[in-house]
Structure formats: C-alpha cells, structure tokens
Design an enzyme around this catalytic site. Structure first.
Site, PDB file in Angstrom:
ATOM      1  CB  ILE A  31      49.228  37.993  43.818  1.00 56.45           C
ATOM      2  CG1 ILE A  31      49.693  37.186  44.776  1.00 56.45           C
ATOM      3  CG2 ILE A  31      48.235  37.364  42.487  1.00 56.45           C
ATOM      4  CD1 ILE A  31      48.745  36.603  45.705  1.00 56.45           C
ATOM      5  N   GLY A  93      39.259  38.528  29.327  1.00 58.28           N
ATOM      6  CA  GLY A  93      40.145  38.197  30.531  1.00 58.28           C
ATOM      7  C   GLY A  93      40.143  38.882  31.946  1.00 58.28           C
ATOM      8  CG  HIS A 100      42.648  45.949  37.842  1.00 55.95           C
ATOM      9  ND1 HIS A 100      41.096  45.435  37.834  1.00 55.95           N
ATOM     10  CD2 HIS A 100      43.208  45.045  37.106  1.00 55.95           C
ATOM     11  CE1 HIS A 100      41.318  44.116  37.191  1.00 55.95           C
ATOM     12  NE2 HIS A 100      42.396  43.801  36.632  1.00 55.95           N
ATOM     13  CG  HIS A 102      46.695  44.492  34.369  1.00 55.13           C
ATOM     14  ND1 HIS A 102      47.164  43.475  35.065  1.00 55.13           N
ATOM     15  CD2 HIS A 102      45.554  44.449  34.078  1.00 55.13           C
ATOM     16  CE1 HIS A 102      45.991  42.726  35.216  1.00 55.13           C
ATOM     17  NE2 HIS A 102      44.904  43.407  34.643  1.00 55.13           N
TER      18      HIS A 102
HETATM   19  P1  5GP Z   1      42.175  40.963  35.564  1.00 50.63           P
HETATM   20  O1  5GP Z   1      42.413  39.864  34.844  1.00 50.63           O
HETATM   21  O2  5GP Z   1      40.885  41.273  36.020  1.00 50.63           O
HETATM   22  O3  5GP Z   1      42.673  42.309  34.631  1.00 50.63           O
HETATM   23  O4  5GP Z   1      43.342  40.933  36.395  1.00 50.63           O
HETATM   24  C1  5GP Z   1      43.556  40.650  37.812  1.00 50.63           C
HETATM   25  C2  5GP Z   1      44.908  40.731  38.249  1.00 50.63           C
HETATM   26  O5  5GP Z   1      44.723  40.736  39.754  1.00 50.63           O
HETATM   27  C3  5GP Z   1      45.524  39.467  37.688  1.00 50.63           C
HETATM   28  O6  5GP Z   1      46.807  39.730  37.178  1.00 50.63           O
HETATM   29  C4  5GP Z   1      45.900  38.742  39.229  1.00 50.63           C
HETATM   30  O7  5GP Z   1      47.240  38.045  39.154  1.00 50.63           O
HETATM   31  C5  5GP Z   1      45.754  39.761  40.306  1.00 50.63           C
HETATM   32  N1  5GP Z   1      45.313  39.548  41.468  1.00 50.63           N
HETATM   33  C6  5GP Z   1      44.283  38.599  41.741  1.00 50.63           C
HETATM   34  N2  5GP Z   1      44.013  38.307  42.970  1.00 50.63           N
HETATM   35  C7  5GP Z   1      45.070  39.136  43.763  1.00 50.63           C
HETATM   36  C8  5GP Z   1      45.589  39.186  44.927  1.00 50.63           C
HETATM   37  O8  5GP Z   1      45.091  38.746  45.909  1.00 50.63           O
HETATM   38  N3  5GP Z   1      46.539  40.169  45.287  1.00 50.63           N
HETATM   39  C9  5GP Z   1      47.369  40.690  44.272  1.00 50.63           C
HETATM   40  N4  5GP Z   1      48.257  41.560  44.536  1.00 50.63           N
HETATM   41  N5  5GP Z   1      46.901  40.630  42.970  1.00 50.63           N
HETATM   42  C10 5GP Z   1      45.709  39.536  42.606  1.00 50.63           C
END
Ligand code: 5GP
Ligand code: ZN
Length: 115
Positions: A31, A93, A100, A102
């Site tokens: 997002i 972070g 997941h 990236h």
């Molecule tokens: P993390 O920091 O946990 O590795 O990454 C989480 C990712 O999920 C972030 O890059 C954030 O922008 C994305 N994200 C958070 N909420 C949502 C959502 O509701 N939909 C989508 N498509 N991405 C999300």
C-alpha cells in the site's frame, strides 16, 4: 489469525491489488511502495516471522522463494534486478506480524527512484 491484516487480505475481507495467488501463496502490491515495483509475497499460512518457522515449514519456505522469483518474472523486473527483504521483529522494522517477503524492483525503468 483473526486480527491479522494480511490474513484478512488473503481471505478477501480487506481489498488489495493481487498479482499472484495459488493454493499456498499470495502476492499483492504494498500500500505504501518503497520502490517502483513493491509487492508483498507470503504464504497464506499465518506464521509471525522467520523466528517462528520450524523444520515442518522447510518446503513452504522453499516454495515462497521460488514464488517471489516467479512474481518478479511475471512483473518483468527479474532481468533489471530485484531485492527481497524480510523484516523479522519490531527491532528490524516489522510492522505486520504475518511472515512476508518484500519484492522490490523496477528502478531501471523509473529514473526518479533511488535504488
Ligand atoms: P513490514 O514492515 O512488516 O515488513 O512490512 C509491512 C508492509 O505492509 C509495509 O510495507 C506496509 O506498507 C504494508 N501494508 C500495511 N498495511 C497494508 C495494507 O492494508 N495493504 C497493503 N497492500 N499493504 C499494507
Ligand atoms: Zn496472518
């Protein structure tokens, strides 16, 4: 897991722009993209992070790596080069505690972005 945002996306309870889906895996656009192409690839199974993966998940972990490369190919960012990042734990972070990957790429096609 009921209060996991990615589980809700996987179940179709929250919308997302999917680029890939099979029995075990999904891929959808982040997002808040940090690269010209920024997709999140993950197992449907709720695992919090690599810290909660065990021997029983060996096949699934192999599958997710193959999937992320196949999604990169599908999106045409494999030849230009791509990064795969996994944040594990708040200190690194991680914001969403559903494991997941990236998938980040497409810089060569978008000169305004810094790699
Ligand atoms: P993390 O920091 O946990 O590795 O990454 C989480 C990712 O999920 C972030 O890059 C954030 O922008 C994305 N994200 C958070 N909420 C949502 C959502 O509701 N939909 C989508 N498509 N991405 C999300
Ligand atoms: Zn989840």
């Amino acid at each position: 897991m009921t209060d996991c945002i990615f589980c809700k996306i996987i179940k179709g309870e929250i919308p997302a722009k999917f680029v890939y889906q099979d029995e075990l895996m999904v891929g959808f656009y982040d997002i808040s993209p940090k690269a010209p192409v920024h997709v999140l690839v993950m197992p449907k199974k709720h695992l919090e992070s690599l810290r909660s993966v065990n021997d029983g998940e060996k096949d699934l972990m192999g599958e997710v790596i193959l999937t992320v490369h196949n999604v990169a190919k599908k999106l045409g960012i494999d030849k230009g080069g791509y990064k795969v990042v996994i944040n594990n734990g708040e200190g690194a972070g991680q914001l969403v505690f559903h494991l997941h990957l990236h998938l980040l790429g497409g810089w060569n096609k978008s000169p305004g972005w810094q790699v």
